[in-house]
Design a protein around this motif. Structure first.
Motif, short mmCIF file in Angstrom:
data_model
loop_
_atom_site.label_atom_id
_atom_site.label_comp_id
_atom_site.label_asym_id
_atom_site.label_seq_id
_atom_site.Cartn_x
_atom_site.Cartn_y
_atom_site.Cartn_z
N LEU A 1 -7.04 5.68 -2.49
CA LEU A 1 -5.85 4.96 -2.93
C LEU A 1 -5.51 3.81 -2.00
CD1 LEU A 1 -3.56 7.99 -3.87
CD2 LEU A 1 -4.95 6.60 -5.40
N ILE A 2 -5.44 4.10 -0.70
CA ILE A 2 -5.11 3.07 0.28
C ILE A 2 -5.89 3.35 1.56
CG2 ILE A 2 -2.79 2.62 -0.59
CD1 ILE A 2 -1.71 4.41 1.66
N CYS B 1 -5.28 11.80 -11.39
CA CYS B 1 -5.08 10.80 -10.33
C CYS B 1 -6.13 9.70 -10.35
CB CYS B 1 -5.03 11.47 -8.96
SG CYS B 1 -6.55 12.35 -8.52
N GLN C 1 0.83 -1.21 0.00
CA GLN C 1 0.00 0.00 0.00
C GLN C 1 0.86 1.26 0.00
OE1 GLN C 1 -4.18 -0.24 1.91
NE2 GLN C 1 -2.80 -1.05 3.46
N ASN D 1 -8.73 6.65 4.99
CA ASN D 1 -8.44 6.36 3.58
C ASN D 1 -7.71 7.55 2.94
OD1 ASN D 1 -9.92 3.84 3.54
ND2 ASN D 1 -11.79 5.07 3.55
N LEU D 2 -6.57 7.29 2.36
CA LEU D 2 -5.86 8.32 1.61
C LEU D 2 -6.42 8.32 0.20
CD1 LEU D 2 -3.63 10.43 1.15
CD2 LEU D 2 -2.07 8.52 0.63
N CYS E 1 -7.52 10.67 -3.57
CA CYS E 1 -7.12 11.74 -4.48
C CYS E 1 -8.36 12.28 -5.19
CB CYS E 1 -6.12 11.23 -5.50
SG CYS E 1 -5.54 12.54 -6.62
N LEU F 1 4.28 8.64 5.42
CA LEU F 1 3.06 7.86 5.59
C LEU F 1 3.19 6.98 6.82
CD1 LEU F 1 2.10 6.61 2.02
CD2 LEU F 1 0.73 8.07 3.50
N PHE G 1 -4.53 15.33 -2.66
CA PHE G 1 -4.32 14.15 -1.83
C PHE G 1 -4.63 14.50 -0.37
CE2 PHE G 1 -1.57 13.50 -5.49
CZ PHE G 1 -1.83 12.18 -5.83
N SER H 1 2.13 6.93 -6.76
CA SER H 1 1.10 7.81 -7.33
C SER H 1 1.37 9.26 -6.98
CB SER H 1 -0.28 7.39 -6.82
OG SER H 1 -1.27 8.25 -7.33
N ILE H 2 1.66 9.52 -5.71
CA ILE H 2 1.94 10.90 -5.28
C ILE H 2 3.18 11.43 -5.98
CG2 ILE H 2 2.57 12.34 -3.32
CD1 ILE H 2 0.90 10.44 -1.56
N ALA I 1 0.90 4.12 -2.97
CA ALA I 1 0.55 5.52 -2.68
C ALA I 1 1.70 6.45 -3.01
CB ALA I 1 0.14 5.66 -1.22
#
Length: 244
Positions: free
Chosen positions: A156-157, A121, A46, A143-144, A146, A199, A136, A53-54, A50
């Motif tokens: 996302l995760i 995203c 995870q 939950n993180l 976007c 994170l 974000f 993506s970021i 993340a």
């Protein structure tokens, strides 16, 4: 004779009980170990997803844009993204405070000469010369997610305890690591050339009855509540930047 046999039987039962208890204990330990390994593997997957993506959006926000030369339309040049107008500032963040997560907003204009090259995203292709927007942030359920320019949000995760940011600001030949609030107060967003992302994740299942302390993204001691915990940090450089 009967008494001796009874004693031998009791001894045998006692030994069998000890063996069974040892086997059950070993089984429980093995089960906890397997659960811990599975939970840690999931947390690492995870976090990797993340951060990837970021990071992609951070690099895009700082990338050079290819545009036609005003002198010769047949030739091209690279230009930095606009940074003077508030609506076109490529990167912005907010502080969540000591007990809440931060948020990160990234803006980039899709290359007009490379249609379909840029994606938002949500994974959707951006039209040439269109602005892609990525916000974000962590919701109340951990939950993180976007949010794109269309207002749609995609998680996302899950299991995010904390999402913290620090911004590297280059000004006057010096580089400083600053919180979003300090960058905002000094209006130094155009001078940001890197973002440090932290994170802090918790596993879904409790893997042990005991609790341990660890140092989280806010540099404070916290309890893992008997669950697997992962704290990971990564620094992302903007592809191109100029001093403000």
């Amino acid at each position: 004779v009967g008494g001796t046999m009874l004693i031998e039987l009791m001894v045998a039962l006692s030994l069998a009980g000890i063996a069974i208890a040892a086997a059950v204990s070993a089984l429980m330990i093995a089960r906890e170990a397997a659960t811990a390994i599975r939970e840690m593997a999931l947390l690492q997957q995870q976090a990797s997803f993340a951060l990837r993506s970021i990071g992609r959006h951070i690099r895009s926000a700082g990338s050079l844009e290819l545009e036609a030369s005003p002198v010769d339309p047949a030739s091209f040049r690279f230009a930095l993204p606009l940074q003077t107008v508030p609506d076109t500032v490529r990167i912005h963040g907010t502080d969540g405070g000591a007990n809440a997560s931060d948020s990160l907003t990234l803006v980039h204009t899709a290359p007009p000469l490379l249609p379909g090259f840029q994606r938002d995203c949500l994974g959707q292709k951006a039209l040439p010369a269109a602005r892609t927007h990525a916000l974000f942030q962590v919701d109340a359920k951990g939950n993180l997610g976007c949010e794109s320019a269309s207002g749609q949000t995609q998680a996302l995760i899950a299991g995010v305890v904390s999402f913290k940011l620090r911004f590297r600001v280059s000004q006057g030949g010096q580089v400083r690591s600053m919180l979003a609030g300090d960058v905002e107060a000094a209006q130094l967003w155009p001078s940001v050339n890197a973002v440090e992302v932290c994170l802090e994740l918790h596993g879904e299942q409790r893997v042990t009855t005991s609790e341990h302390s660890y140092t989280g993204c806010s540099a404070r001691s916290a309890s893992d509540e008997g669950r697997m915990t992962l704290v990971t940090r990564k620094l992302f450089l903007l592809n191109a930047s100029s001093e403000g």
